[in-house]
Design a protein around this motif. Structure first.
Motif, short mmCIF file in Angstrom:
data_model
loop_
_atom_site.label_atom_id
_atom_site.label_comp_id
_atom_site.label_asym_id
_atom_site.label_seq_id
_atom_site.Cartn_x
_atom_site.Cartn_y
_atom_site.Cartn_z
N UNK A 53 0.85 -1.18 0.00
CA UNK A 53 0.00 0.00 0.00
C UNK A 53 0.89 1.24 0.00
N UNK A 54 0.81 2.02 -1.07
CA UNK A 54 1.58 3.26 -1.18
C UNK A 54 0.61 4.42 -1.05
N UNK A 55 0.62 5.03 0.11
CA UNK A 55 -0.34 6.09 0.39
C UNK A 55 -0.19 7.24 -0.61
N UNK A 56 -1.31 7.59 -1.20
CA UNK A 56 -1.31 8.64 -2.20
C UNK A 56 -1.14 8.13 -3.62
N UNK A 57 -0.79 6.83 -3.73
CA UNK A 57 -0.56 6.26 -5.07
C UNK A 57 -1.45 5.05 -5.35
N UNK A 58 -1.80 4.31 -4.32
CA UNK A 58 -2.63 3.14 -4.52
C UNK A 58 -2.01 1.89 -3.93
N UNK A 59 -2.57 0.75 -4.31
CA UNK A 59 -2.11 -0.55 -3.81
C UNK A 59 -1.56 -1.35 -4.98
N UNK A 60 -0.44 -2.02 -4.75
CA UNK A 60 0.25 -2.74 -5.82
C UNK A 60 0.58 -4.16 -5.36
N UNK A 61 0.75 -5.04 -6.33
CA UNK A 61 1.21 -6.40 -6.02
C UNK A 61 2.66 -6.29 -5.53
N UNK A 62 2.93 -6.85 -4.36
CA UNK A 62 4.24 -6.67 -3.74
C UNK A 62 5.28 -7.62 -4.32
N UNK A 63 6.52 -7.19 -4.25
CA UNK A 63 7.63 -8.06 -4.62
C UNK A 63 7.78 -9.14 -3.56
N UNK A 64 8.46 -10.22 -3.93
CA UNK A 64 8.67 -11.31 -2.98
C UNK A 64 9.42 -10.80 -1.75
N UNK A 65 8.86 -11.07 -0.59
CA UNK A 65 9.50 -10.63 0.65
C UNK A 65 9.28 -11.67 1.73
N UNK A 66 10.35 -11.98 2.45
CA UNK A 66 10.26 -12.94 3.55
C UNK A 66 10.40 -12.22 4.90
#
Length: 244
Positions: A73-86
Motif C-alpha cells: 500500500x503506497x499512500x497517495x498512489x494506490x495498492x500494488x502487487x508486492x515483490x517477494x518478501x520474507x
C-alpha cells in the motif's frame, strides 16, 4: 461458559473466517487477472464490487495482505502487487523462536530441524554444481572463522556466509531466501540469549570438516558432518531453553 459468551466467541471466529476467505479471494483475483509484481491492484470500489463486500472490510483485508507481503500500500498512489518478501515470515519466526526459549525452546529447535533438513537434503545437488571458484570462496570463510576463533572472537557473519555460499551453485532464489530467514531467526535467538565464548575453535573446525568433505565430493560424508554440526546447534539451544 454462558450462552452469551459462547455466541460472542462464535461470532468472532466467524468474522475471522470470513476475513481469511476475503484475503484468499483477493489473492485469487490477482492471479485470475494475471497481475504481476509491481502491477496496480484494482481500486477499492472495484474490489468492493467484485467481491461483494464493503470498503472498510476491503481495507482491513488489504492491510493484512500487506503484512503478509502480498500487496504493498503506497499512500497517495494506490495498492500494488508486492515483490517477494520474507521479512514478515522472518519476523514472526524470530519472535516465536525467542519466545519459546522461555518454556523449553521447542519452537526454536523446530526451526533448526527445518533448516537442517533443507541443508542436508540439498547438499548433494550443491556439490554437483560446485566450481573451483565456489570452493575458494568457502575456503576464505573457513580461514576467517579459524583466525577469529584463535583470537577468541565470534564469527557469526562468516558462519552465515559459509552456509549461504554452500548453496549459491544451485541458483535457487527461494532456497537462498529461506536459509537467510532461518539464519536471521537463529541469530536473533543467539544474540538475545547471550553468546558464550567457549566452543569457538570446535565450531570453526566443524566448518573445516564440512568443507573438506565438500571438496572431496563425498555427499554422504558432507551430509553427516552437516548433521553433526546441527546437533551442536540443537544442544546449545536446548541448554538455553533449560536455563530460562
Amino acid at each position: 461458559m454462558t450462552t452469551e459468551l459462547t455466541a460472542t466467541r462464535l461470532a468472532r471466529f466467524g468474522a475471522q473466517e470470513r476475513m481469511r476467505t476475503l484475503q484468499n479471494d483477493i489473492m485469487d483475483l490477482i492471479l485470475s487477472r494475471n497481475l504481476d509484481v509491481g502491477d496496480p491492484m484494482p481500486t477499492e470500489n472495484e474490489l468492493c464490487s467484485a467481491l461483494g463486500v464493503g470498503r472498510n472490510t476491503v481495507r482491513e483485508a488489504l492491510k493484512v495482505l500487506q503484512a503478509l507481503g502480498v500487496v504493498e500500500i503506497r499512500h497517495g498512489f494506490g495498492t500494488f502487487v508486492a515483490a517477494t518478501s520474507f521479512e514478515s515470515l522472518g519476523a514472526s519466526l524470530a519472535f516465536r523462536g525467542r519466545l519459546s526459549l522461555r518454556h523449553g525452546g521447542a519452537e526454536a529447535l523446530e526451526l533448526v530441524d527445518v533448516r537442517q533438513a533443507l541443508e542436508s537434503g540439498l547438499i548433494g545437488l550443491a556439490i554437483d554444481a560446485m566450481t573451483e571458484h565456489d570452493l575458494l570462496a568457502l575456503e576464505s570463510r573457513v580461514e576467517a572463522m579459524e583466525a577469529l576463533a584463535a583470537q577468541g572472537k565470534h564469527f557469526i557473519d562468516e558462519d552465515q556466509d559459509f552456509h549461504r555460499l554452500l548453496y549459491v551453485p544451485l541458483h535457487n532464489e527461494l532456497l537462498s531466501n529461506l536459509l537467510e530467514v532461518f539464519w536471521n531467526v537463529y541469530r536473533q535467538i543467539h544474540e538475545e540469549a547471550g553468546v558464550e565464548q567457549h566452543g569457538l575453535i570446535e565450531n570453526a573446525h566443524a566448518h573445516r570438516l564440512i568443507l573438506d568433505a565438500v571438496r572431496s565430493g563425498d555427499k554422504v560424508l558432507t551430509a553427516e558432518r552437516l548433521n553433526a554440526h546441527f546437533r551442536g546447534i540443537r544442544e546449545h539451544l536446548a541448554a538455553l531453553g533449560r536455563q530460562s
